[in-house]
Scaffold this active site. Structure first.
Site, mmCIF file in Angstrom:
data_model
loop_
_atom_site.group_PDB
_atom_site.id
_atom_site.type_symbol
_atom_site.label_atom_id
_atom_site.label_comp_id
_atom_site.label_asym_id
_atom_site.label_seq_id
_atom_site.Cartn_x
_atom_site.Cartn_y
_atom_site.Cartn_z
ATOM 1 N N ASP A 82 116.721 14.691 21.076
ATOM 2 C CA ASP A 82 116.456 15.732 22.069
ATOM 3 C C ASP A 82 117.756 16.238 22.715
ATOM 4 O O ASP A 82 118.639 15.449 23.059
ATOM 5 C CB ASP A 82 115.557 15.111 23.151
ATOM 6 C CG ASP A 82 114.842 16.157 23.972
ATOM 7 O OD1 ASP A 82 114.616 17.271 23.455
ATOM 8 O OD2 ASP A 82 114.502 15.853 25.133
ATOM 9 N N HIS A 83 117.850 17.557 22.896
ATOM 10 C CA HIS A 83 118.953 18.163 23.659
ATOM 11 C C HIS A 83 120.349 17.751 23.188
ATOM 12 O O HIS A 83 121.226 17.482 24.022
ATOM 13 C CB HIS A 83 118.816 17.856 25.155
ATOM 14 C CG HIS A 83 117.725 18.630 25.832
ATOM 15 N ND1 HIS A 83 117.820 19.974 26.110
ATOM 16 C CD2 HIS A 83 116.503 18.238 26.266
ATOM 17 C CE1 HIS A 83 116.701 20.377 26.696
ATOM 18 N NE2 HIS A 83 115.874 19.350 26.794
ATOM 19 N N HIS A 208 109.421 22.634 27.124
ATOM 20 C CA HIS A 208 110.180 21.560 27.779
ATOM 21 C C HIS A 208 109.689 21.427 29.219
ATOM 22 O O HIS A 208 109.035 22.327 29.757
ATOM 23 C CB HIS A 208 111.675 21.885 27.749
ATOM 24 C CG HIS A 208 112.292 21.622 26.409
ATOM 25 N ND1 HIS A 208 113.206 20.632 26.194
ATOM 26 C CD2 HIS A 208 112.073 22.200 25.206
ATOM 27 C CE1 HIS A 208 113.546 20.616 24.919
ATOM 28 N NE2 HIS A 208 112.877 21.560 24.293
HETATM 29 O O1 G3H Z 1 113.416 17.440 26.730
HETATM 30 C C1 G3H Z 1 112.775 16.747 27.546
HETATM 31 C C2 G3H Z 1 111.948 17.379 28.502
HETATM 32 O O2 G3H Z 1 111.942 18.745 28.471
HETATM 33 C C3 G3H Z 1 111.312 16.609 29.545
HETATM 34 O O3 G3H Z 1 111.111 17.310 30.745
HETATM 35 O O4 G3H Z 1 111.506 15.480 32.338
HETATM 36 O O5 G3H Z 1 110.288 17.544 33.014
HETATM 37 O O6 G3H Z 1 109.226 15.909 31.503
HETATM 38 P P1 G3H Z 1 110.496 16.506 31.974
HETATM 39 ZN ZN ZN Z 2 114.001 19.383 27.677
#
Ligand code: G3H
Ligand code: ZN
Length: 284
Positions: A82-83, A208
């Site tokens: 992720d990211h 997200h």
């Molecule tokens: O990439 C991870 C997320 O977009 C998580 O977002 O922490 O608001 O659940 P959140």
């Molecule tokens: Zn995210």
């Protein structure tokens, strides 16, 4: 079963009007809790590793936890990076066995985001790992990155069409008013924008910042074309709350097992609730 690719889960979810939950994991207990929830509801699932988990436990360990637990599970599970913010981080994720990756070039000017994402998409295509990318900029706190509301940018349908055509990404995360983290007020999602993007882009769309959104918002999002919903902050919060409850309940002072079990149960219950919200129960 072995890990499955994101491509085996997301196009079908988009076509059939539900979303696969992408749950961020930070400890082996969280991995087990996500699998137990998915197995109980027969739901396909994505377990994702972000920068915070990599910093804390290392990418190799996080991927190992997920791969080992998936091998013992009957539900299809995808391991997602992720990211990631660089070509190198993506390459490391692929090497570590991720079966889906996200490149986040949202802090770059639009043309640079396109150029970087396209280069990474070529790498991903060469090794058969699907790529998610972000258009616009999501506000809020994600791991070590804080984006003020004034810096956030929404994703317009024309930009999304151009981005997909010029990058060749496999899934698209448009910023539609969603916010990373748990904010005091529930974010106002721009469903008009989401519907316009979905009408113009047939790829699976990703939301997200799923933490704190209510059931109605999540159902409307899946109905409008969202096929993957990311949840992180609320699971970390549940884990810590569960630890507190476990500590308060536990008689023995020298056994971490019941304390960790209470934390894992709190996470499992939240994941089950979200899987129901996303409509992915029974889709495994
Ligand atoms: O990439 C991870 C997320 O977009 C998580 O977002 O922490 O608001 O659940 P959140
Ligand atoms: Zn995210």
């Amino acid at each position: 079963m072995p890990l499955v690719s994101g491509d085996e889960l997301l196009p079908r979810a988009r076509r059939d009007g539900y979303a696969v939950g992408a749950f961020s994991i930070h400890t082996p207990e969280m991995v087990d809790a996500v699998f137990l929830a998915a197995e109980a509801l027969r739901a396909p699932v994505i377990l994702q590793v972000g920068r915070r988990a990599v910093r804390h436990s290392g990418l190799g360990a996080c991927c190992l936890w997920v791969r080992a637990r998936a091998a013992a599970s009957p539900v299809p599970a995808c391991l997602h990076l992720d990211h990631a913010q660089s070509f190198e981080a993506i390459a490391q994720g692929i090497q570590a066995g991720c079966t889906s990756v996200m490149y986040d070039g949202s802090e770059l000017p639009f043309a640079d985001n396109i150029r970087e994402t396209a280069a990474i998409a070529r790498l991903c295509r060469a090794v058969g790992v699907p790529l998610e990318a972000e258009v616009g900029r999501v506000a809020g706190v994600e791991d070590d990155l804080s984006v003020q509301e004034a810096e956030a940018r929404l994703a317009g349908p024309a930009d999304c069409v151009r981005f997909v055509a010029e990058t060749g990404c496999d899934a698209l995360a448009p910023a539609i008013g969603n916010i990373h983290g748990l904010s005091a007020a529930v974010p106002v999602l721009r469903f008009d924008l989401l519907r316009a993007v979905a009408a113009a882009v047939s790829l699976p769309l990703v939301l997200h910042g799923g933490s704190g959104l209510d059931t109605g918002q999540l159902r409307a999002a899946t109905a409008a074309g969202i096929a993957k919903i990311n949840i992180d902050t609320e699971l970390r919060r549940r884990f810590v709350e569960g630890l507190g409850e476990g500590l308060a309940d536990c008689g023995a002072q020298d056994d971490p097992a019941p304390v960790l079990a209470a934390a894992a149960l709190a996470v499992r219950r939240q994941v089950e609730a979200r899987i129901r919200d996303f409509g992915s129960a029974g889709k495994a």
